[in-house]
Design an enzyme around this catalytic site. Sequence first.
Site, PDB file in Angstrom:
ATOM      1  N   SER A  22      56.958 143.287   7.896  1.00 47.94           N
ATOM      2  CA  SER A  22      57.965 142.257   7.606  1.00 47.94           C
ATOM      3  C   SER A  22      58.070 141.860   6.141  1.00 47.94           C
ATOM      4  O   SER A  22      59.124 141.411   5.693  1.00 47.94           O
ATOM      5  CB  SER A  22      57.691 141.023   8.463  1.00 47.94           C
ATOM      6  OG  SER A  22      56.361 140.582   8.282  1.00 47.94           O
ATOM      7  N   GLU A  27      65.113 123.842   4.819  1.00 47.48           N
ATOM      8  CA  GLU A  27      63.756 123.302   4.708  1.00 47.48           C
ATOM      9  C   GLU A  27      62.801 124.483   4.681  1.00 47.48           C
ATOM     10  O   GLU A  27      63.135 125.568   5.149  1.00 47.48           O
ATOM     11  CB  GLU A  27      63.398 122.334   5.824  1.00 47.48           C
ATOM     12  CG  GLU A  27      64.112 122.504   7.149  1.00 47.48           C
ATOM     13  CD  GLU A  27      63.725 123.715   7.933  1.00 47.48           C
ATOM     14  OE1 GLU A  27      62.676 124.312   7.631  1.00 47.48           O
ATOM     15  OE2 GLU A  27      64.476 124.068   8.852  1.00 47.48           O
ATOM     16  N   LYS A  61      63.331 137.910   5.512  1.00 50.50           N
ATOM     17  CA  LYS A  61      64.012 136.610   5.541  1.00 50.50           C
ATOM     18  C   LYS A  61      65.364 136.642   4.828  1.00 50.50           C
ATOM     19  O   LYS A  61      66.262 135.887   5.158  1.00 50.50           O
ATOM     20  CB  LYS A  61      63.129 135.526   4.927  1.00 50.50           C
ATOM     21  CG  LYS A  61      61.998 135.100   5.836  1.00 50.50           C
ATOM     22  CD  LYS A  61      61.349 133.824   5.336  1.00 50.50           C
ATOM     23  CE  LYS A  61      60.364 133.276   6.358  1.00 50.50           C
ATOM     24  NZ  LYS A  61      59.100 134.064   6.395  1.00 50.50           N
TER      25      LYS A  61
END
Length: 423
Positions: free
Chosen positions: A395, A129, A107
């Site tokens: 990930s 958010e 991310k």
Amino acid sequence: MNAFENDVERARALEALLAGRYPDARGRYGPFGGRYVPETLIPAHERLEQGARRWLRDPDFQAELQRELRDWVGRPTALTPAPRLSARWGVELWLKREDLAHTGAHKINNALGQALLARRLGAQRVIAETGAGQHGVASAAACARVGLPCTVYMGAVDMERQAPNVGRMQLLGATVVAVQSGDRTLRAAIDEALRDWVSDPIGTYYLLGSAVGAHPYPYLVRELQAVIGREARAQMLERAGALPDALIACVGGGSNAIGLFHAFLADAAVEIVGIEAGGRGARLGENAATLVYGRPGVLHGSYSLLLQDQAGQIQDTHSISAGLDYPGVGPEHALLQQIGRVRYRCVDDEAALAALRECCELEGILPALESAHALAGARVLAAAQPRRRILVGLSGRGDKDMPTLTARLPHEQQAAQVSRRRE
Ligand SMILES: *Cc1c(COP(=O)(O)O)cnc(C)c1O
């Protein structure tokens, strides 16, 4: 049901995809994508689209991004052979280690890129958010690094469930706003963030966390995550001397998967598989496997596949992994599925947990529960077709999942008691 009439149309769409013609001028990936937002948000999206197209091509911006990816994120991330899992599963397994990236998952590639873009666009503040809190943490860290104030909207219910991540965001200098409206989870947080953005679309930058939403976000996030696949492809050629036979990643909104897949789409011999959250089973509400079970519709500004009932109501989802627990999916994945370039399957909670434990015990790596879905998918593939070279996108790391894992570990493992009689 397929969005395309026949094989000729599917082949034509694949050709357009490989030629880089998606997203098209309307932000579409074939029939999917687009920009379904209220009139008031159109100028903000257009401004962002122009900004993204300009700066992503700018050599000076790219130099800054590459430098920060190296010095701060820690790229390139490792490509790790997994010899003991390979032996057990009867394949040659490789792991692309996004768990080693700063803040523990892929991310950060996107959060950093968008924070740098926000600064180039002259934004005074960033909003985001978050549901599980991982994107909030990445955004807070990236904004601190870039020097922009960050406000994170989070449902009040999610804040309670993810208290450690709230603390991390606050330590990293972000303001976390508890959203008390609606369902008080991610859906309400998205509404609040959009409301904030409308009130000042020029001074405020909206940092979206996955390859979803209205155009240009699916494109922008893909471009920022594509570094995963570019690195992995070069590393495979260097280390293994060949491309993988199969490539596997987990799919929530779809950002780590599209990031890994993109550099391999033109390699026709590479089989590509996306793994969704099968949860507790196939019934609506029991999983988050949008591409496997969903039907077309509009959610959060984009036409894609969705988990909805007959009346078009978005359904609640379930997954043991918070990061995969989303009823929609990025539009480019919908296209890749419909043209047959990528296969999408799901594995259930138990299979993900079992794969996670094998990876811990045999490779000394604790993967995120999301990533464990990709590993479980690789295990299924290995059983069907052994002896192949498989590359799995790992990930993120699993430290964040310890509360879930502790509750689910078999009883005898929870505490290996040492009892020693006093002499
Ligand atoms: C958020 C998250 C995901 C799911 O998001 P995508 O956009 O589908 O990549 C997967 N793995 C980890 C570790 C995550 O934190």
